[in-house]
Write a protein that holds these residues in place. Structure first.
Motif, PDB file in Angstrom:
ATOM      1  N   ASP A  58      -0.280 -10.912   2.151  1.00 15.73           N
ATOM      2  CA  ASP A  58      -1.408 -10.565   2.084  1.00 15.73           C
ATOM      3  C   ASP A  58      -0.091 -11.018   0.644  1.00 15.73           C
ATOM      4  O   ASP A  58       0.228 -10.204   0.258  1.00 15.73           O
ATOM      5  CB  ASP A  58      -2.340  -9.396   1.986  1.00 15.73           C
ATOM      6  CG  ASP A  58      -2.065  -8.378   2.397  1.00 15.73           C
ATOM      7  OD1 ASP A  58      -1.117  -8.419   1.900  1.00 15.73           O
ATOM      8  OD2 ASP A  58      -3.343  -7.829   2.605  1.00 15.73           O
TER       9      ASP A  58
ATOM     10  N   TYR B 127       1.432  -8.070  -4.849  1.00 14.46           N
ATOM     11  CA  TYR B 127       2.037  -7.544  -3.247  1.00 14.46           C
ATOM     12  C   TYR B 127       3.636  -7.812  -3.694  1.00 14.46           C
ATOM     13  O   TYR B 127       4.638  -6.777  -2.764  1.00 14.46           O
ATOM     14  CB  TYR B 127       1.930  -7.667  -2.974  1.00 14.46           C
ATOM     15  CG  TYR B 127       0.595  -7.362  -2.238  1.00 14.46           C
ATOM     16  CD1 TYR B 127      -0.393  -5.999  -3.135  1.00 14.46           C
ATOM     17  CD2 TYR B 127      -0.675  -7.238  -1.064  1.00 14.46           C
ATOM     18  CE1 TYR B 127      -1.702  -5.087  -2.906  1.00 14.46           C
ATOM     19  CE2 TYR B 127      -2.052  -6.788  -0.781  1.00 14.46           C
ATOM     20  CZ  TYR B 127      -2.084  -5.986  -1.663  1.00 14.46           C
ATOM     21  OH  TYR B 127      -3.383  -4.954  -1.309  1.00 14.46           O
TER      22      TYR B 127
ATOM     23  N   GLY C 233      -0.455  -2.472   7.736  1.00 12.69           N
ATOM     24  CA  GLY C 233      -1.325  -0.612   7.094  1.00 12.69           C
ATOM     25  C   GLY C 233      -2.678  -0.922   7.916  1.00 12.69           C
ATOM     26  O   GLY C 233      -3.118  -1.739   8.393  1.00 12.69           O
ATOM     27  N   LEU C 234      -3.333  -0.289   7.255  1.00 10.98           N
ATOM     28  CA  LEU C 234      -5.542   0.320   8.427  1.00 10.98           C
ATOM     29  C   LEU C 234      -5.887  -0.245   6.910  1.00 10.98           C
ATOM     30  O   LEU C 234      -5.676   1.449   5.811  1.00 10.98           O
ATOM     31  CB  LEU C 234      -4.842   1.022   8.786  1.00 10.98           C
ATOM     32  CG  LEU C 234      -6.288   1.287   9.275  1.00 10.98           C
ATOM     33  CD1 LEU C 234      -7.276  -0.253  10.331  1.00 10.98           C
ATOM     34  CD2 LEU C 234      -6.338   1.742  10.357  1.00 10.98           C
TER      35      LEU C 234
ATOM     36  N   GLY D 194       1.260  -1.576  -0.269  1.00 16.07           N
ATOM     37  CA  GLY D 194       0.062   0.001   0.289  1.00 16.07           C
ATOM     38  C   GLY D 194       0.741   1.432  -0.155  1.00 16.07           C
ATOM     39  O   GLY D 194       1.958   1.391  -0.002  1.00 16.07           O
ATOM     40  N   ALA D 195       0.303   2.172  -0.045  1.00 12.95           N
ATOM     41  CA  ALA D 195       1.428   3.786   0.072  1.00 12.95           C
ATOM     42  C   ALA D 195       1.900   3.580   1.249  1.00 12.95           C
ATOM     43  O   ALA D 195       2.903   3.989   0.937  1.00 12.95           O
ATOM     44  CB  ALA D 195      -0.191   4.771   0.077  1.00 12.95           C
ATOM     45  N   THR D 196       0.917   3.511   2.585  1.00 12.19           N
ATOM     46  CA  THR D 196       1.806   3.911   3.773  1.00 12.19           C
ATOM     47  C   THR D 196       3.422   3.608   4.079  1.00 12.19           C
ATOM     48  O   THR D 196       3.793   4.386   4.341  1.00 12.19           O
ATOM     49  CB  THR D 196       0.355   3.182   4.478  1.00 12.19           C
ATOM     50  OG1 THR D 196      -0.438   3.961   4.666  1.00 12.19           O
ATOM     51  CG2 THR D 196       0.858   4.204   6.214  1.00 12.19           C
TER      52      THR D 196
ATOM     53  N   GLN E 222      -7.698   0.199  -4.752  1.00 13.35           N
ATOM     54  CA  GLN E 222      -6.445  -0.882  -5.010  1.00 13.35           C
ATOM     55  C   GLN E 222      -5.724   0.100  -6.233  1.00 13.35           C
ATOM     56  O   GLN E 222      -5.179  -0.356  -7.078  1.00 13.35           O
ATOM     57  CB  GLN E 222      -6.146  -2.105  -5.409  1.00 13.35           C
ATOM     58  CG  GLN E 222      -6.827  -3.116  -4.051  1.00 13.35           C
ATOM     59  CD  GLN E 222      -5.649  -3.421  -2.729  1.00 13.35           C
ATOM     60  OE1 GLN E 222      -4.660  -2.928  -3.684  1.00 13.35           O
ATOM     61  NE2 GLN E 222      -6.211  -3.435  -2.145  1.00 13.35           N
TER      62      GLN E 222
ATOM     63  N   ALA F 280      -3.821  -6.844   6.946  1.00 16.68           N
ATOM     64  CA  ALA F 280      -3.797  -7.002   5.832  1.00 16.68           C
ATOM     65  C   ALA F 280      -4.647  -7.408   5.174  1.00 16.68           C
ATOM     66  O   ALA F 280      -5.113  -5.955   4.940  1.00 16.68           O
ATOM     67  CB  ALA F 280      -3.207  -8.992   6.424  1.00 16.68           C
ATOM     68  N   PHE F 281      -5.216  -8.878   4.467  1.00 17.67           N
ATOM     69  CA  PHE F 281      -6.599  -8.577   4.461  1.00 17.67           C
ATOM     70  C   PHE F 281      -7.483  -9.110   4.405  1.00 17.67           C
ATOM     71  O   PHE F 281      -8.783 -10.103   4.634  1.00 17.67           O
ATOM     72  CB  PHE F 281      -6.203  -9.607   2.501  1.00 17.67           C
ATOM     73  CG  PHE F 281      -6.146  -8.768   1.600  1.00 17.67           C
ATOM     74  CD1 PHE F 281      -6.489  -7.680   1.436  1.00 17.67           C
ATOM     75  CD2 PHE F 281      -5.397  -9.303   0.523  1.00 17.67           C
ATOM     76  CE1 PHE F 281      -6.187  -7.001   0.241  1.00 17.67           C
ATOM     77  CE2 PHE F 281      -5.280  -8.941  -0.176  1.00 17.67           C
ATOM     78  CZ  PHE F 281      -5.360  -7.975  -0.999  1.00 17.67           C
TER      79      PHE F 281
ATOM     80  N   LYS G 219      -8.545   7.436   7.255  1.00 15.51           N
ATOM     81  CA  LYS G 219      -7.977   6.146   8.433  1.00 15.51           C
ATOM     82  C   LYS G 219      -9.203   6.978   9.535  1.00 15.51           C
ATOM     83  O   LYS G 219      -8.980   5.788  10.678  1.00 15.51           O
ATOM     84  CB  LYS G 219      -6.632   5.744   8.720  1.00 15.51           C
ATOM     85  CG  LYS G 219      -5.887   5.121   7.254  1.00 15.51           C
ATOM     86  CD  LYS G 219      -6.726   4.092   6.879  1.00 15.51           C
ATOM     87  CE  LYS G 219      -5.850   3.382   4.679  1.00 15.51           C
ATOM     88  NZ  LYS G 219      -4.416   3.849   4.958  1.00 15.51           N
TER      89      LYS G 219
ATOM     90  N   THR H 196     -12.337  -2.328  -0.264  1.00 15.17           N
ATOM     91  CA  THR H 196     -11.113  -2.672  -0.487  1.00 15.17           C
ATOM     92  C   THR H 196     -10.099  -2.966  -2.737  1.00 15.17           C
ATOM     93  O   THR H 196      -9.483  -2.257  -2.775  1.00 15.17           O
ATOM     94  CB  THR H 196     -10.764  -4.361   0.114  1.00 15.17           C
ATOM     95  OG1 THR H 196     -10.945  -4.137   1.237  1.00 15.17           O
ATOM     96  CG2 THR H 196      -8.890  -4.776  -0.295  1.00 15.17           C
TER      97      THR H 196
ATOM     98  N   HIS I  25      -9.257  -2.998   8.022  1.00 11.01           N
ATOM     99  CA  HIS I  25      -8.769  -4.742   7.784  1.00 11.01           C
ATOM    100  C   HIS I  25      -7.567  -4.212   7.744  1.00 11.01           C
ATOM    101  O   HIS I  25      -6.777  -3.162   8.051  1.00 11.01           O
ATOM    102  CB  HIS I  25      -9.205  -5.252   6.516  1.00 11.01           C
ATOM    103  CG  HIS I  25      -8.602  -3.804   5.577  1.00 11.01           C
ATOM    104  ND1 HIS I  25      -9.534  -3.836   4.005  1.00 11.01           N
ATOM    105  CD2 HIS I  25      -7.228  -3.795   4.810  1.00 11.01           C
ATOM    106  CE1 HIS I  25      -8.279  -3.521   2.710  1.00 11.01           C
ATOM    107  NE2 HIS I  25      -7.643  -3.466   3.529  1.00 11.01           N
TER     108      HIS I  25
HETATM  109  C1  GLP Z   1      -4.048  -3.013   1.660  1.00 12.82           C
HETATM  110  C2  GLP Z   1      -3.128  -3.643   2.191  1.00 12.82           C
HETATM  111  C3  GLP Z   1      -3.054  -3.909   3.466  1.00 12.82           C
HETATM  112  C4  GLP Z   1      -3.258  -2.203   3.645  1.00 12.82           C
HETATM  113  C5  GLP Z   1      -3.832  -1.630   3.033  1.00 12.82           C
HETATM  114  C6  GLP Z   1      -3.426  -0.089   3.163  1.00 12.82           C
HETATM  115  O1  GLP Z   1      -5.772  -3.709   1.410  1.00 12.82           O
HETATM  116  N1  GLP Z   1      -3.939  -5.557   1.394  1.00 12.82           N
HETATM  117  O2  GLP Z   1      -2.109  -5.052   3.738  1.00 12.82           O
HETATM  118  O3  GLP Z   1      -2.770  -1.926   4.915  1.00 12.82           O
HETATM  119  O4  GLP Z   1      -4.335  -1.603   1.874  1.00 12.82           O
HETATM  120  O5  GLP Z   1      -3.018   0.455   2.259  1.00 12.82           O
HETATM  121  P1  GLP Z   1      -2.588   1.867   1.627  1.00 12.82           P
HETATM  122  O6  GLP Z   1      -1.972   2.453   3.161  1.00 12.82           O
HETATM  123  O7  GLP Z   1      -2.211   2.605   1.093  1.00 12.82           O
HETATM  124  O8  GLP Z   1      -3.998   2.529   2.720  1.00 12.82           O
END
Ligand code: GLP
Length: 243
Positions: A66, A79, A131-132, A36-38, A164, A139-140, A201, A160, A137
């Motif tokens: 995941d 991933y 991440g969140l 993810g971006a974080t 993406q 992970a997944f 978030k 979710t 969620h």
């Molecule tokens: C996806 C991943 C997660 C990740 C989440 C948050 O769904 N499966 O593991 O924590 O995205 O991503 P972001 O950091 O882009 O908000």
């Protein structure tokens, strides 16, 4: 649970310091990695430390949280590809120390069991970086999913799949299923580092801070973990919470 309110750059630096310290202290540590971006800023900082010769990562075992079902590691949207591009490649992680979920495994259930076996062989997870999702969620593990599972196959929530867009040109291209470490796997990790960045978030973070386990918010399954650190976006800090 320890919550630190920070901006993105400070959180990335703090997380990099935590990861580097673990690697120095436990050279064969097993670390679970988010996408993810974080985590991008964290991975950039770890790569920088490696270039300066300040990251003892050669013996560390890496796992991912995941993966999308159906995508091979060679697919740039996987991933696995993300992790090799942003972290594992830049820190020159030896292939033999990296075990990522195989989204294209012919038998996904067998892949989940093999993954659990590999995690156990590594001695369990020392640090899971998380991440969140906007829907809570981790992970997944999606809202309403069982919290008793180890690695398993999941049906991805619409929220979710919509999130993406960094990887997929259109939502219809996002796989409908994924493989994920389960809540039971994450709860068994010796330490958890949850990164919560971005205004999207807010609701999920509020659910966590409310302090009550709620199956509608998977992140609340982490409450009560003996070593849970949250690095949270300072813009989301409730007015009454002391820094
Ligand atoms: C996806 C991943 C997660 C990740 C989440 C948050 O769904 N499966 O593991 O924590 O995205 O991503 P972001 O950091 O882009 O908000």
């Amino acid at each position: 649970m320890r919550v630190h309110w920070m901006d993105g750059a400070d959180a990335a630096e703090a997380a990099a310091g935590r990861v580097a310290a673990l690697m120095a202290e436990r050279p064969r540590a097993a670390i679970a990695l988010p996408t993810g971006a974080t985590p991008r800023a964290l991975y950039d900082r770890l790569a920088r430390r490696r270039r300066r010769g300040a990251l003892a990562s050669d013996e560390v075992r890496f796992f991912n949280l995941d993966e999308f079902a159906g995508l091979p590691a060679s697919d740039p949207r996987s991933y696995a590809a993300y992790l090799w591009k942003h972290l594992l490649g830049p820190i020159a992680a030896p292939q033999a120390h990296v075990r990522l979920l195989r989204g294209d495994a012919p038998d996904l259930l067998a892949e989940c069991r093999a993954y659990d076996t590999a995690l156990a062989a590594a001695g369990g997870i020392d640090l899971a970086i998380l991440g969140l999702g906007t829907n809570g969620h981790v992970a997944f593990n999606e809202p309403g999913d069982s919290w008793e599972l180890a690695t398993h196959v999941v049906t991805l929530a619409e929220a979710t799949r919509r999130a993406q867009h960094l990887l997929f040109a259109a939502e219809r291209e996002v796989p409908r299923q994924g493989l994920t470490m389960g809540i039971a796997t994450l709860r068994a990790a010796r330490a958890l580092l949850l990164l919560v960045m971005g205004e999207g978030k807010a609701a999920a973070l509020r659910a966590l801070l409310a302090g009550r386990p709620d199956p509608a918010w998977p992140v609340t399954a982490l409450l009560g973990h003996p070593d849970l650190t949250v690095l949270a976006d300072r813009r989301l800090q409730p007015a009454a919470t002391p820094a």
